[in-house]
Design a protein around this motif. Structure first.
Motif, PDB file in Angstrom:
ATOM      1  N   PHE A 416       0.828  -1.206   0.000  1.00 46.27           N
ATOM      2  CA  PHE A 416       0.000   0.000   0.000  1.00 46.27           C
ATOM      3  C   PHE A 416       0.864   1.259   0.000  1.00 46.27           C
ATOM      4  N   ASP A 417       0.305   2.327  -0.538  1.00 48.41           N
ATOM      5  CA  ASP A 417       0.898   3.651  -0.406  1.00 48.41           C
ATOM      6  C   ASP A 417       0.556   4.165   0.993  1.00 48.41           C
ATOM      7  N   LYS A 418       1.573   4.387   1.806  1.00 47.49           N
ATOM      8  CA  LYS A 418       1.362   4.797   3.191  1.00 47.49           C
ATOM      9  C   LYS A 418       0.588   6.113   3.286  1.00 47.49           C
ATOM     10  N   LEU A 436      -7.890 -16.533  -6.427  1.00 46.42           N
ATOM     11  CA  LEU A 436      -8.079 -15.465  -5.440  1.00 46.42           C
ATOM     12  C   LEU A 436      -7.689 -14.088  -5.972  1.00 46.42           C
ATOM     13  N   ILE A 437      -6.743 -14.028  -6.884  1.00 44.19           N
ATOM     14  CA  ILE A 437      -6.143 -12.746  -7.274  1.00 44.19           C
ATOM     15  C   ILE A 437      -7.166 -11.775  -7.845  1.00 44.19           C
ATOM     16  N   GLN A 438      -8.236 -12.304  -8.460  1.00 47.86           N
ATOM     17  CA  GLN A 438      -9.218 -11.403  -9.071  1.00 47.86           C
ATOM     18  C   GLN A 438      -9.834 -10.450  -8.055  1.00 47.86           C
ATOM     19  N   GLY A 439      -9.895 -10.851  -6.770  1.00 51.57           N
ATOM     20  CA  GLY A 439     -10.444  -9.958  -5.751  1.00 51.57           C
ATOM     21  C   GLY A 439      -9.652  -8.677  -5.634  1.00 51.57           C
ATOM     22  N   PHE A 440      -8.344  -8.807  -5.670  1.00 44.28           N
ATOM     23  CA  PHE A 440      -7.490  -7.625  -5.600  1.00 44.28           C
ATOM     24  C   PHE A 440      -7.501  -6.849  -6.916  1.00 44.28           C
ATOM     25  N   VAL A 441      -7.674  -7.554  -8.037  1.00 45.87           N
ATOM     26  CA  VAL A 441      -7.769  -6.866  -9.331  1.00 45.87           C
ATOM     27  C   VAL A 441      -8.999  -5.956  -9.346  1.00 45.87           C
ATOM     28  N   VAL A 442     -10.122  -6.487  -8.884  1.00 47.02           N
ATOM     29  CA  VAL A 442     -11.346  -5.685  -8.807  1.00 47.02           C
ATOM     30  C   VAL A 442     -11.130  -4.496  -7.886  1.00 47.02           C
ATOM     31  N   ALA A 443     -10.516  -4.740  -6.726  1.00 45.22           N
ATOM     32  CA  ALA A 443     -10.272  -3.664  -5.762  1.00 45.22           C
ATOM     33  C   ALA A 443      -9.431  -2.547  -6.375  1.00 45.22           C
ATOM     34  N   MET A 444      -8.387  -2.931  -7.114  1.00 51.25           N
ATOM     35  CA  MET A 444      -7.523  -1.918  -7.721  1.00 51.25           C
ATOM     36  C   MET A 444      -8.253  -1.137  -8.807  1.00 51.25           C
ATOM     37  N   ASN A 445      -9.088  -1.822  -9.593  1.00 53.38           N
ATOM     38  CA  ASN A 445      -9.831  -1.132 -10.636  1.00 53.38           C
ATOM     39  C   ASN A 445     -10.867  -0.164 -10.065  1.00 53.38           C
ATOM     40  N   LEU A 446     -11.388  -0.480  -8.887  1.00 47.75           N
ATOM     41  CA  LEU A 446     -12.354   0.398  -8.232  1.00 47.75           C
ATOM     42  C   LEU A 446     -11.675   1.444  -7.347  1.00 47.75           C
ATOM     43  N   GLU A 447     -10.335   1.445  -7.363  1.00 47.06           N
ATOM     44  CA  GLU A 447      -9.543   2.386  -6.559  1.00 47.06           C
ATOM     45  C   GLU A 447      -9.902   2.274  -5.077  1.00 47.06           C
ATOM     46  N   THR A 448     -10.083   1.025  -4.649  1.00 49.50           N
ATOM     47  CA  THR A 448     -10.432   0.742  -3.259  1.00 49.50           C
ATOM     48  C   THR A 448      -9.260   1.045  -2.336  1.00 49.50           C
ATOM     49  N   THR A 449      -9.558   1.649  -1.185  1.00 51.14           N
ATOM     50  CA  THR A 449      -8.511   1.960  -0.208  1.00 51.14           C
ATOM     51  C   THR A 449      -8.418   0.847   0.827  1.00 51.14           C
ATOM     52  N   GLU A 450      -7.405   0.959   1.665  1.00 56.58           N
ATOM     53  CA  GLU A 450      -7.219  -0.035   2.723  1.00 56.58           C
ATOM     54  C   GLU A 450      -8.408  -0.038   3.684  1.00 56.58           C
ATOM     55  N   GLU A 451      -8.993   1.136   3.936  1.00 53.01           N
ATOM     56  CA  GLU A 451     -10.120   1.231   4.867  1.00 53.01           C
ATOM     57  C   GLU A 451     -11.323   0.450   4.348  1.00 53.01           C
ATOM     58  N   GLU A 452     -11.597   0.579   3.052  1.00 49.12           N
ATOM     59  CA  GLU A 452     -12.734  -0.131   2.465  1.00 49.12           C
ATOM     60  C   GLU A 452     -12.507  -1.639   2.468  1.00 49.12           C
ATOM     61  N   LEU A 453     -11.273  -2.063   2.234  1.00 52.06           N
ATOM     62  CA  LEU A 453     -10.968  -3.493   2.279  1.00 52.06           C
ATOM     63  C   LEU A 453     -11.109  -4.037   3.697  1.00 52.06           C
ATOM     64  N   MET A 454     -10.695  -3.229   4.685  1.00 59.82           N
ATOM     65  CA  MET A 454     -10.807  -3.659   6.075  1.00 59.82           C
ATOM     66  C   MET A 454     -12.257  -3.817   6.515  1.00 59.82           C
ATOM     67  N   HIS A 455     -13.160  -3.045   5.907  1.00 60.51           N
ATOM     68  CA  HIS A 455     -14.564  -3.101   6.282  1.00 60.51           C
ATOM     69  C   HIS A 455     -15.371  -4.054   5.401  1.00 60.51           C
ATOM     70  N   THR A 456     -14.687  -4.795   4.531  1.00 61.28           N
ATOM     71  CA  THR A 456     -15.349  -5.798   3.709  1.00 61.28           C
ATOM     72  C   THR A 456     -15.433  -7.110   4.481  1.00 61.28           C
ATOM     73  N   VAL A 457     -16.601  -7.740   4.461  1.00 64.84           N
ATOM     74  CA  VAL A 457     -16.792  -8.998   5.180  1.00 64.84           C
ATOM     75  C   VAL A 457     -16.477 -10.163   4.237  1.00 64.84           C
ATOM     76  N   PHE A 458     -15.488 -10.954   4.605  1.00 61.85           N
ATOM     77  CA  PHE A 458     -15.102 -12.131   3.818  1.00 61.85           C
ATOM     78  C   PHE A 458     -15.723 -13.370   4.462  1.00 61.85           C
ATOM     79  N   PRO A 459     -16.148 -14.361   3.669  1.00 63.69           N
ATOM     80  CA  PRO A 459     -16.775 -15.560   4.247  1.00 63.69           C
ATOM     81  C   PRO A 459     -15.759 -16.432   4.979  1.00 63.69           C
ATOM     82  N   HIS A 460     -16.276 -17.155   5.982  1.00 63.49           N
ATOM     83  CA  HIS A 460     -15.448 -18.061   6.778  1.00 63.49           C
ATOM     84  C   HIS A 460     -16.088 -19.448   6.768  1.00 63.49           C
ATOM     85  N   PRO A 461     -15.323 -20.514   6.660  1.00 67.34           N
ATOM     86  CA  PRO A 461     -13.868 -20.542   6.458  1.00 67.34           C
ATOM     87  C   PRO A 461     -13.529 -20.581   4.961  1.00 67.34           C
TER      88      PRO A 461
END
Length: 481
Positions: A416-418, A436-461
């Motif tokens: 990340f850019d600090k 799995l990599i497509q998740g980060f590809v989508v995030a980068m294309n949407l210009e998602t920040t670290e805060e938005e990724l942190m607030h995303t709910v990922f399924p478990h397990p």
């Protein structure tokens, strides 16, 4: 009188046939020229059949470690190379037929033969001179043949072929390209693989699973040189644990041939030479664009380092002529070719909101064991670009799903850019990371920040939980490590 179209595409690989479909959807009268196999190298000799081979290798690996899962299988599982290859070729044949169906469904004319640009807006198609590497699949019903064809827009999508080093040219018997490596008549007991890019490492991984003694020789100081150094080092360690021998910072300077074996002279940077004798050598030192015999020079179409020079929309310096995919330069990936083709034809059609190709957001995948996947800048490249970075890491060994799968060796790394929280790059090694990599590809294309990724709910397990944990780790907030 020449047959006239709105769009003619030369080459039916992933870039070519996808562009043809999109052109038809946009209302263009479209034709596609193919000299050998619908689907091109990717479908017939690259992406798809190699994954079929690697799937067989994966099943074999699991079977031979069945006891790790509480299962009992009698004896050691072995591979029948003829059946493994037959399955791979069958997968390609099925998809080849699928491309033919798509052309028919979208009313795209298929022209069979070799095309040459005779002048702007016109091509001459002649009978294929190049002998096919195996018998051609049946021609699509109603396919056209030799003749002169005209179109306002001509898109070159002729792909690429294996690069050969002087003095170590493939001969089809002892020195292989991916063509021969994909359909061996029998499994070699030992191999030298020259080059550790995606092609080289995938074949090294496959043949190791099949029981061969494999040595990989790489000129650069790390395997998979385009990958993040930390991910590359992790992958190397796992590959070596599987028994692969890897020599970096070295080159094959000479190959001596015997009746049914080769001896590779492996020269390190300090001048030392090690001689390695093996049944076969796979040359995987990259590919080069198919730009010959297309009439490019006669029309003044600019080329550079073996590829056609284009802008961000596939346009060459000659009006009405375009190029996409491998022939238009790196990264030489099927998914890049497809997207590049869609951008090109949509720009031609005047579709609103079309953006030039952003190569920084194109993911790369290597399907060895363990898999490797990445998008964006490596940590080193981000620092070179002047970014002050935050780096997060998360190990498969701390993920419940990975442990349950018996696949706990891997890592996810985020950069990340600090200053802004922008995701600059994501890098993975481990089971199923290519999915799995497509998740980060989508995030980068949407210009998602670290805060938005942190607030995303990922399924478990799931394995995907590690993606969020890697983001959290970059900010000192990892919950499971």
């Amino acid at each position: 009188m020449a047959d006239t179209y709105d769009v003619i595409i030369i080459g039916s690989g992933p870039g070519g046939y996808v562009t043809a479909v999109r052109a038809a959807q946009l209302g263009f009268k479209t034709a596609i020229v193919e000299r050998e196999h619908l689907g091109g190298i990717c479908l017939n000799w690259g992406c798809i059949p190699t994954k079929a081979l690697l799937r067989s290798a994966e099943i074999l690996d699991h079977a031979n470690h069945a006891k790790d899962y509480g299962l009992k299988l009698e004896g050691t599982m072995t591979a029948d190379v003829k059946d493994v290859v037959a399955r791979s070729r069958g997968v390609s044949a099925r998809l080849n037929g699928g491309v033919g169906f798509l052309m028919k469904k979208n009313k795209v004319d298929v022209i069979w033969g070799e095309a040459k640009l005779s002048k702007p807006g016109e091509i001459l198609v002649t009978k294929t001179k190049k002998a096919p590497v195996e018998p051609q699949h049946p021609l699509p019903k109603g396919a056209l043949g030799e003749g002169t064809y005209k179109a306002k827009h001509i898109i070159v999508a002729t792909g690429a072929r294996p690069r050969a080093l002087p003095g170590i040219e493939p001969d089809g018997k002892l020195i292989w390209t991916y063509f021969e490596a994909m359909k061996p008549a029998e499994l070699p007991k030992s191999l030298v693989v020259m080059g550790s890019g995606a092609i080289g490492i995938e074949f090294a991984s496959f043949y190791k699973s099949m029981g061969a003694d494999v040595t990989v020789v790489e000129l650069m100081d790390q395997i998979m040189p385009v990958e993040d150094a930390e991910i590359s080092a992790f992958a190397r360690k796992q590959l070596e644990k599987r028994g692969l021998k890897i020599i970096t910072g070295a080159k094959v300077s000479k190959v001596e041939k015997e009746a049914n074996s080769i001896t590779a002279h492996v020269e390190t940077k300090d001048g030392k030479v090690e001689k390695i004798t093996a049944d076969r050598l796979i040359s995987a030192v990259g590919v080069q664009g198919n730009i010959e015999n297309l009439g490019l020079e006669e029309l003044g179409i600019k080329t550079e380092r073996g590829c056609i020079v284009v802008d961000g929309y596939g346009a060459t310096n000659v009006k009405g002529i375009y190029a996409i995919g491998d022939v238009a330069g790196a990264p030489m990936l099927a998914h890049k070719a497809e997207h590049e083709g869609v951008i090109c034809i949509e720009k031609i059609a005047g579709v609103k909101g079309v953006h030039a190709l952003d190569k920084s957001k194109i993911p790369g995948c290597t399907y060895c064991n363990p898999q490797v996947a990445s998008v964006g800048l490596t940590e080193a490249k981000a620092k070179e670009a002047g970014y002050d970075v935050r780096v997060g890491r998360f190990s498969f060994a701390a993920n419940g799903k990975a442990i349950a799968l018996g696949e706990d060796q891997g890592m996810i790394k985020t950069v990340f850019d600090k200053k802004t929280g922008q995701l600059l790059g994501a890098h993975m090694v481990g089971t199923e990371v290519t999915e799995l990599i497509q998740g980060f590809v989508v995030a980068m294309n949407l210009e998602t920040t670290e805060e938005e990724l942190m607030h995303t709910v990922f399924p478990h397990p799931t394995l995907s939980e590690m993606m969020k944990e890697s983001v959290l780790d970059a900010y000192g907030r990892a919950l499971n490590a």
